[in-house]
Design an enzyme around this catalytic site. Structure first.
Site, mmCIF file in Angstrom:
data_model
loop_
_atom_site.group_PDB
_atom_site.id
_atom_site.type_symbol
_atom_site.label_atom_id
_atom_site.label_comp_id
_atom_site.label_asym_id
_atom_site.label_seq_id
_atom_site.Cartn_x
_atom_site.Cartn_y
_atom_site.Cartn_z
ATOM 1 N N ASP A 1 -6.561 23.745 25.230
ATOM 2 C CA ASP A 1 -7.045 22.490 24.676
ATOM 3 C C ASP A 1 -8.445 22.157 25.212
ATOM 4 O O ASP A 1 -8.801 22.562 26.316
ATOM 5 C CB ASP A 1 -6.053 21.377 25.033
ATOM 6 C CG ASP A 1 -6.244 20.114 24.229
ATOM 7 O OD1 ASP A 1 -6.797 20.190 23.111
ATOM 8 O OD2 ASP A 1 -5.820 19.040 24.705
ATOM 9 N N HIS A 2 -9.217 21.423 24.445
ATOM 10 C CA HIS A 2 -10.531 20.884 24.812
ATOM 11 C C HIS A 2 -11.253 21.663 25.896
ATOM 12 O O HIS A 2 -11.325 21.230 27.055
ATOM 13 C CB HIS A 2 -10.387 19.432 25.254
ATOM 14 C CG HIS A 2 -10.225 18.483 24.118
ATOM 15 N ND1 HIS A 2 -11.238 18.172 23.243
ATOM 16 C CD2 HIS A 2 -9.146 17.792 23.702
ATOM 17 C CE1 HIS A 2 -10.796 17.322 22.330
ATOM 18 N NE2 HIS A 2 -9.522 17.084 22.589
ATOM 19 N N HIS B 1 -8.235 9.539 23.211
ATOM 20 C CA HIS B 1 -7.385 10.088 24.267
ATOM 21 C C HIS B 1 -6.954 8.980 25.220
ATOM 22 O O HIS B 1 -7.626 7.962 25.349
ATOM 23 C CB HIS B 1 -8.151 11.162 25.050
ATOM 24 C CG HIS B 1 -8.452 12.385 24.253
ATOM 25 N ND1 HIS B 1 -9.674 13.017 24.281
ATOM 26 C CD2 HIS B 1 -7.678 13.103 23.395
ATOM 27 C CE1 HIS B 1 -9.643 14.070 23.476
ATOM 28 N NE2 HIS B 1 -8.450 14.138 22.940
ATOM 29 N N HIS C 1 -5.795 14.323 17.302
ATOM 30 C CA HIS C 1 -5.851 14.121 18.743
ATOM 31 C C HIS C 1 -5.552 12.668 19.062
ATOM 32 O O HIS C 1 -5.630 11.798 18.201
ATOM 33 C CB HIS C 1 -7.232 14.510 19.272
ATOM 34 C CG HIS C 1 -7.477 15.981 19.266
ATOM 35 N ND1 HIS C 1 -7.870 16.682 20.393
ATOM 36 C CD2 HIS C 1 -7.376 16.905 18.282
ATOM 37 C CE1 HIS C 1 -8.004 17.962 20.093
ATOM 38 N NE2 HIS C 1 -7.713 18.122 18.811
ATOM 39 N N GLY C 2 -5.215 12.402 20.323
ATOM 40 C CA GLY C 2 -4.916 11.032 20.715
ATOM 41 C C GLY C 2 -3.655 10.511 20.067
ATOM 42 O O GLY C 2 -3.567 9.340 19.695
ATOM 43 N N SER D 1 -0.649 10.058 21.393
ATOM 44 C CA SER D 1 0.199 9.189 22.214
ATOM 45 C C SER D 1 -0.150 7.721 21.960
ATOM 46 O O SER D 1 -1.282 7.306 22.183
ATOM 47 C CB SER D 1 0.011 9.508 23.702
ATOM 48 O OG SER D 1 0.359 10.848 23.984
ATOM 49 N N ASN E 1 -1.486 16.345 18.604
ATOM 50 C CA ASN E 1 -1.607 16.535 20.045
ATOM 51 C C ASN E 1 -0.955 15.396 20.820
ATOM 52 O O ASN E 1 -1.188 14.217 20.531
ATOM 53 C CB ASN E 1 -3.082 16.612 20.437
ATOM 54 C CG ASN E 1 -3.722 17.934 20.076
ATOM 55 O OD1 ASN E 1 -3.254 18.628 19.176
ATOM 56 N ND2 ASN E 1 -4.788 18.273 20.762
ATOM 57 N N THR F 1 -0.909 12.343 26.882
ATOM 58 C CA THR F 1 -0.638 11.177 27.727
ATOM 59 C C THR F 1 0.844 10.846 27.787
ATOM 60 O O THR F 1 1.384 10.544 28.865
ATOM 61 C CB THR F 1 -1.432 9.962 27.218
ATOM 62 O OG1 THR F 1 -2.833 10.275 27.262
ATOM 63 C CG2 THR F 1 -1.163 8.730 28.070
#
Length: 298
Positions: A82-83, A179, A207-208, A210, A229, A232
């Site tokens: 990831d990232h 994120h 993404h982000g 959560s 994704n 968190t």
């Protein structure tokens, strides 16, 4: 089934509009727990590792854990970096055996991002690996990567030029997602996902994830977000589960590490299973494998 290329894992979800959880693990316990949940729920799974986790544990140890825990597994799983903005870590993980990478050059000018992403895609192809790309930073810092400053969004023409030039397998656009933990309900530009998919059909990575609502997940997945994704939520579940167990152990003055591990494993499995049910991937592993085989045979 078993270890499967990222593009094959995402083909059916993208076509049929459900999503596969892409969960960032932090150690051997969380890796084993998310894999066990995938088997229990008959779901495909993307296991993600951050650059921080790779450096903390070591790529050799991480990959040894991965190969031992996925030996004989009967659902499609894949290992994703990831990232990662660092080319040397990309190369290290590809050589070790990661199935896909997110080359995060989003802080660079688009032209330089595009040039380097083309190189990363070419390198990944020599290992039979896939590449996720992005041209805008997702707001928020995750495992030391990113910024709390919202990045300027590129227009559709720029995004399409990036996709056609780089030929990445998955794309992660900024749509108001972030994120970490949301301080307030995010306002998402879901139409941007629809516009991208209509102009250049390929799986979109959300993404982000959560902290988004069920309705937001369902809407974005229906538009083409086939990879969601989760980082968190896993970290919070892992840490809070440990904390709750240890507080009880302190009250009772009963210290038994295996009981702690079982309790935390159960909580991580429950989180993972709930995501698989929410995203629609539960019960799909056998179906996806059959479709992938049929596609290759054709």
């Amino acid at each position: 089934m078993g270890v499967t290329p990222l593009d094959e894992i995402l083909a059916a979800p993208f076509a049929e509009r459900y999503a596969v959880p892409a969960i960032n693990i932090v150690n051997d316990l969380t890796l084993e727990a998310v894999l066990a949940a995938a088997v229990e729920h008959d779901s495909p799974l993307i296991v993600q590792t951050s650059v921080k986790t790779v450096r903390t544990i070591g790529s050799d140890v991480l990959f040894a854990l991965w190969t031992s825990m996925t030996a004989g597994i009967e659902v499609p799983v894949t290992l994703h970096l990831d990232h990662c903005p660092e080319r040397e870590v990309i190369t290290e993980c590809l050589r070790r055996g990661w199935n896909s990478v997110l080359f995060d050059a989003s802080t660079l000018p688009v032209e330089e991002n595009m040039r380097q992403t083309v190189e990363v895609v070419a390198e990944a192809r020599t290992y039979g690996a896939a590449v996720e790309g992005e041209i805008e930073s997702i707001t928020g810092v995750e495992d030391g990567v990113g910024s709390d400053t919202a990045a300027e969004r590129q227009d559709l023409a720029v995004a399409l030029e990036f996709l056609r030039t780089t030929r990445v397998d998955v794309f992660a656009p900024a749509i108001g997602n972030a994120h970490g933990s949301y301080k307030q309900a995010p306002v998402l530009d879901a139409q941007r996902v629809s516009d991208l998919v209509a102009a250049h059909p390929l799986p979109i990575a959300l993404h982000g994830g959560s902290g988004l609502s069920d309705a937001q997940f369902h809407d974005l997945i229906s538009r083409g977000c086939a990879k969601v994704n989760i980082s968190t939520a896993l970290k919070e579940t892992y840490m809070k589960s440990n904390l709750a167990f240890l507080r009880t152990a302190e009250e009772r003055q009963k210290w038994d590490p295996p009981s702690l591990f079982r309790a935390v494993r159960a909580d991580v499995m429950e989180l993972t299973g709930s995501l698989m049910r929410l995203f629609g991937s539960a019960g799909r592993a056998g179906q996806d494998a059959g479709g992938a085989r049929a596609g290759r045979a054709g």
